[in-house]
Design a protein around this motif. Structure first.
Motif, PDB file in Angstrom:
ATOM      1  N   LYS A 199      10.174   6.679  -7.678  1.00  0.00           N
ATOM      2  CA  LYS A 199      10.806   6.309  -6.374  1.00  0.00           C
ATOM      3  C   LYS A 199       9.688   4.736  -5.668  1.00  0.00           C
ATOM      4  O   LYS A 199      10.604   4.716  -4.241  1.00  0.00           O
ATOM      5  CB  LYS A 199       9.962   7.106  -5.454  1.00  0.00           C
ATOM      6  CG  LYS A 199      10.980   9.080  -5.886  1.00  0.00           C
ATOM      7  CD  LYS A 199       9.692  10.092  -5.695  1.00  0.00           C
ATOM      8  CE  LYS A 199       9.998  10.015  -3.807  1.00  0.00           C
ATOM      9  NZ  LYS A 199       8.674  10.784  -3.380  1.00  0.00           N
ATOM     10  N   TYR A 200       9.550   4.269  -5.868  1.00  0.00           N
ATOM     11  CA  TYR A 200       8.617   3.158  -4.731  1.00  0.00           C
ATOM     12  C   TYR A 200       8.366   1.945  -6.014  1.00  0.00           C
ATOM     13  O   TYR A 200       8.128   1.349  -5.670  1.00  0.00           O
ATOM     14  CB  TYR A 200       6.822   3.909  -5.072  1.00  0.00           C
ATOM     15  CG  TYR A 200       6.264   5.178  -4.307  1.00  0.00           C
ATOM     16  CD1 TYR A 200       6.882   4.649  -3.006  1.00  0.00           C
ATOM     17  CD2 TYR A 200       6.335   6.085  -4.505  1.00  0.00           C
ATOM     18  CE1 TYR A 200       6.921   6.168  -2.512  1.00  0.00           C
ATOM     19  CE2 TYR A 200       6.362   7.055  -4.283  1.00  0.00           C
ATOM     20  CZ  TYR A 200       6.442   7.187  -2.744  1.00  0.00           C
ATOM     21  OH  TYR A 200       6.050   8.403  -1.872  1.00  0.00           O
ATOM     22  N   LEU A 201       9.690   1.696  -7.035  1.00  0.00           N
ATOM     23  CA  LEU A 201       9.778   0.998  -7.398  1.00  0.00           C
ATOM     24  C   LEU A 201       9.859  -0.526  -7.121  1.00  0.00           C
ATOM     25  O   LEU A 201       9.595  -1.784  -6.989  1.00  0.00           O
ATOM     26  CB  LEU A 201      10.619   1.076  -8.827  1.00  0.00           C
ATOM     27  CG  LEU A 201      10.502   1.259  -9.329  1.00  0.00           C
ATOM     28  CD1 LEU A 201      12.213   1.759 -10.622  1.00  0.00           C
ATOM     29  CD2 LEU A 201       9.181   1.289 -10.772  1.00  0.00           C
ATOM     30  N   SER A 202      10.851  -0.235  -5.662  1.00  0.00           N
ATOM     31  CA  SER A 202      11.396  -1.632  -5.117  1.00  0.00           C
ATOM     32  C   SER A 202       9.958  -1.955  -3.903  1.00  0.00           C
ATOM     33  O   SER A 202      10.228  -2.888  -3.383  1.00  0.00           O
ATOM     34  CB  SER A 202      12.503  -1.049  -3.690  1.00  0.00           C
ATOM     35  OG  SER A 202      11.867   0.213  -3.042  1.00  0.00           O
ATOM     36  N   SER A 203       8.751  -1.002  -4.226  1.00  0.00           N
ATOM     37  CA  SER A 203       7.552  -1.508  -2.850  1.00  0.00           C
ATOM     38  C   SER A 203       6.804  -2.264  -4.080  1.00  0.00           C
ATOM     39  O   SER A 203       5.309  -2.489  -3.352  1.00  0.00           O
ATOM     40  CB  SER A 203       7.003  -0.235  -2.531  1.00  0.00           C
ATOM     41  OG  SER A 203       7.948   0.232  -2.116  1.00  0.00           O
ATOM     42  N   CYS A 204       7.210  -2.355  -4.789  1.00  0.00           N
ATOM     43  CA  CYS A 204       6.311  -3.253  -5.694  1.00  0.00           C
ATOM     44  C   CYS A 204       7.005  -4.886  -6.716  1.00  0.00           C
ATOM     45  O   CYS A 204       7.787  -4.464  -6.892  1.00  0.00           O
ATOM     46  CB  CYS A 204       5.895  -2.186  -7.240  1.00  0.00           C
ATOM     47  SG  CYS A 204       4.971  -1.232  -6.428  1.00  0.00           S
ATOM     48  N   LEU A 217       0.573  -1.183  -0.111  1.00  0.00           N
ATOM     49  CA  LEU A 217      -0.253   0.111  -0.072  1.00  0.00           C
ATOM     50  C   LEU A 217       0.684   1.435   0.033  1.00  0.00           C
ATOM     51  O   LEU A 217       1.808   1.426   1.429  1.00  0.00           O
ATOM     52  CB  LEU A 217      -0.859   0.180   1.141  1.00  0.00           C
ATOM     53  CG  LEU A 217      -1.109   1.603   1.292  1.00  0.00           C
ATOM     54  CD1 LEU A 217      -3.096   1.382  -0.169  1.00  0.00           C
ATOM     55  CD2 LEU A 217      -2.452   1.340   2.721  1.00  0.00           C
ATOM     56  N   ILE A 218       0.654   1.708  -1.062  1.00  0.00           N
ATOM     57  CA  ILE A 218       1.943   3.197  -0.994  1.00  0.00           C
ATOM     58  C   ILE A 218       0.293   4.637  -0.640  1.00  0.00           C
ATOM     59  O   ILE A 218      -0.144   4.918  -2.612  1.00  0.00           O
ATOM     60  CB  ILE A 218       2.495   3.206  -2.604  1.00  0.00           C
ATOM     61  CG1 ILE A 218       3.459   2.329  -2.772  1.00  0.00           C
ATOM     62  CG2 ILE A 218       3.637   4.907  -2.787  1.00  0.00           C
ATOM     63  CD1 ILE A 218       3.638   1.969  -3.820  1.00  0.00           C
TER      64      ILE A 218
END
Length: 252
Positions: A168-173, A140-141
């Motif tokens: 910025k959120y590639l590592s969270s997916c 969840l972002i």
């Protein structure tokens, strides 16, 4: 007529028929005969090479990537991920739009990673098309909540029109890829005037490329354009047999 008089007469008839119907008429190549004309599907009235219609034409009548499916007078492309709204053979322009998923009542989530790569390999995008970054299998972002689109119940997905924000959120997916959309759709996502589903469903135009120069030479020589799946290359179907480029050595 006596039997003895029949044989000279029959020989005469056979002689006449052999002159009236040359041998090659009976030996026209089956690919030349099968790909003899354009076909229709609803509003698309002149579908021709590199396109071919599944179930109506043999696969060799068109390029493998340009298969169309025709259902209820509507044409679909790319395993029915896109609806084909218009086709202009003169400018080689196709107007397409992503289709709704009937089971969900909205635009289906694109899971096919190579769809944009495939588009780029056979189509040229017009200046009205841009790319957005799709993030799948994410945590969840909150910062991307306005770009969220429910693809499954196990994870979150985001369709982000701002590349620097997406990175910025590639590592969270779990994975990500680029997706083509109209510039107006990307702008609508950025300013909040469009939801993700609305943006994904917007129509846009692409220009196809499939060695049209070679096909034109084939047609001018009396041939019909097609594709040799055995050697994975375009072919010129002529009356006698397929040729690599033109029918200059064929019987016309």
């Amino acid at each position: 007529m006596h039997l003895k008089d029949f044989f000279p007469f029959s020989s005469f008839v056979i002689s006449i028929l052999s002159h009236a119907f040359p041998k090659y008429v009976c030996a026209i190549d089956f690919r030349y005969a099968a790909c003899n004309s354009s076909v229709k599907c609803g509003r698309l009235g002149n579908i021709q090479y590199p396109f071919w219609v599944n179930g109506i034409q043999p696969t060799y009548c068109g390029h493998p990537w340009f298969r169309l499916d025709c259902q209820n007078d509507e044409a679909f492309w790319s395993e029915k991920q896109f609806r084909v709204l218009d086709m202009d053979n003169n400018t080689r322009t196709l107007k397409i739009a992503r289709i709704n998923d009937p089971s969900m009542g909205r635009i289906a989530c694109p899971y096919y990673f190579n769809i944009t790569k495939d588009l780029i390999s056979i189509f040229r995008f017009t200046s009205d098309v841009t790319m957005i970054r799709v993030l799948h299998g994410c945590l969840l972002i909150k910062d991307l909540s306005s770009y969220a689109y429910a693809c499954n119940n196990q994870s979150h997905s985001y369709f982000v029109p701002n590349e620097s924000l997406a990175k910025k959120y590639l590592s969270s997916c779990g994975y990500n890829f680029l997706l083509s959309v109209p510039r107006s759709a990307a702008e609508g996502l950025r300013n909040g005037s469009l939801g993700v589903g609305e943006a994904l469903g917007k129509e846009y135009e692409v220009k196809w490329t499939a060695n049209e120069t070679q096909c034109e030479k084939c047609r001018k020589s009396g041939g019909r354009c097609g594709y040799d799946l055995n050697i994975n290359t375009p072919s010129c179907f002529c009356r006698d047999k397929p040729h690599q480029q033109t029918c200059t050595s064929s019987i016309k």
